[in-house]
Design an enzyme around this catalytic site. Sequence first.
Site, PDB file in Angstrom:
ATOM      1  N   THR A 174       0.864  -1.165   0.000  1.00  0.00           N
ATOM      2  CA  THR A 174       0.000   0.000   0.000  1.00  0.00           C
ATOM      3  C   THR A 174       0.909   1.227   0.000  1.00  0.00           C
ATOM      4  O   THR A 174       1.872   1.304   0.770  1.00  0.00           O
ATOM      5  CB  THR A 174      -1.033  -0.023   1.151  1.00  0.00           C
ATOM      6  N   GLU A 175       0.641   2.152  -0.937  1.00  0.00           N
ATOM      7  CA  GLU A 175       1.643   3.170  -1.274  1.00  0.00           C
ATOM      8  C   GLU A 175       1.884   4.190  -0.161  1.00  0.00           C
ATOM      9  O   GLU A 175       2.822   4.974  -0.240  1.00  0.00           O
ATOM     10  CB  GLU A 175       1.282   3.873  -2.588  1.00  0.00           C
ATOM     11  N   ASN A 176       1.031   4.171   0.860  1.00  0.00           N
ATOM     12  CA  ASN A 176       1.306   5.054   1.988  1.00  0.00           C
ATOM     13  C   ASN A 176       2.381   4.488   2.908  1.00  0.00           C
ATOM     14  O   ASN A 176       2.722   5.126   3.902  1.00  0.00           O
ATOM     15  CB  ASN A 176       0.022   5.373   2.760  1.00  0.00           C
ATOM     16  N   SER A 189       8.510   4.134  -1.053  1.00  0.00           N
ATOM     17  CA  SER A 189       7.302   3.490  -1.564  1.00  0.00           C
ATOM     18  C   SER A 189       7.191   3.677  -3.078  1.00  0.00           C
ATOM     19  O   SER A 189       6.895   2.736  -3.822  1.00  0.00           O
ATOM     20  CB  SER A 189       6.074   4.088  -0.873  1.00  0.00           C
TER      21      SER A 189
END
Lengths: 219, 237
Positions: free
Chosen positions: A53-55, A95
Amino acid sequence: MVEKTKKIGWDRSEMAEKVAIDIPDGSYVNLGIGIPELVADFVPKGRELIYQTENGLLGMGAIPEKENEDRELVNAGKKCVTAIKGASYFHHADSFTMIRGGHIDVCVLGAMQVSEKGDLANWSTGAKNAIPAVGGAMDLTAGVPRILVITQHVTKKGDLKIIEECTFPLTGKQIVETIYTDLAIIDVKKDGLYVREMAPNVDSVYLQERTGVKLKFGI
Amino acid sequence: MINKIIDSVAEAISAVKDGSTVMIGGFGEAGSPIELIHALIDHGAKDLTVVSNNTGSGNVGLAALIANRQVKKMICSFPRTANSTVFPELYTAGEIELELVPQGTLAERIRAGGAGIPAFYTATSVNTPLAEGKEARVFNGVEYVMEYGLVADVALVKSEKADRYGNLLYHATARNFGPIMCTAAKNTIVQTKKIVEAGAIDPEIVVTPGIFVNGVIEINNPAHESELVAAELHYPW
């Protein structure tokens, strides 16, 4: 005898399961916000998929019970999630090094529109009063080699979403590999859109009526 | 002796001036330094350019800073979220500027700024309206656009642990923009849940080395933005 109304198409969970089946064992996978999040529920037996998840989490796990929620452990949709054993946290530049640097294998995104050539529009209607919000979608389409789209076949109002050319601003050009809808699975190829599978009680006439592009069947 | 520990939020925030560019960490509520933002509202600096992924929710934290008309321009990737009404209303009324930046480009612009790199090329946004007006260049047959590094006067960041040198540890996905924002501001102020003795953080696992941090203030029981929003609270209280 009361005639039962025949259910047409797949529900959101069934759509998500169809996507999961097409993701190979060992893949690193980024899931977009909305219906794509459901794909995480359907890892086929015997496979291990790692969700990014890119966070800032590699190894995203299931949704926690309410009492175990941590407001600082969230997914890209800002919903509480968990971290699997063997997960890692990282900052945003790392990320997007994973994403833009080509290290993520598959990304599943939602769509407002998809074109015959595999163009994707999913961040803005372009309307004058709209608040544009792009998030990581353009980085994902620029950096992830396999982009799968999961979406309702038409909008709630019945507007077509699979069309010759996107009328909304693009997220990425010629990047969609396959479209999974409530009615069908459609592969995007150089010479057109190929229907790979139709949902229960959907036939080619029904599907074509709801699609703005001439579909290819049975090939 | 180096001691970056600050005792009051008012002192911590005094580096912000009218017209400053301020980076504010957080991805939604996770990692948002809400006590420092509230101190910035008390401080009152105006005409700020704020770099943050979102625009806050409800009427607390970043949303309250915007509602207090202290922000001239937002540089962000996702200005609308559930419960965010302050920014959309001002934007629709033409009363706040928006520079919309893809999330990965935003992160890399901050990283580059902190690393002394003035600009770089990325494939992100090519063939989209967000590439319009940007210098384009082809490398190895692939088109890229040029993006500029971002720096700030002040960064406001939340961490889990810190020591007097400014070495930082974060918690889970609250890390998000913190480490890169710390590098990109002339003056980085960190609110941390716990200040520990120098040496208590294993050097092998330090996430932000203290050189990137100017001030640390202990806020050991920070407010949860979502709870304040659910209670429909407004800042100033």
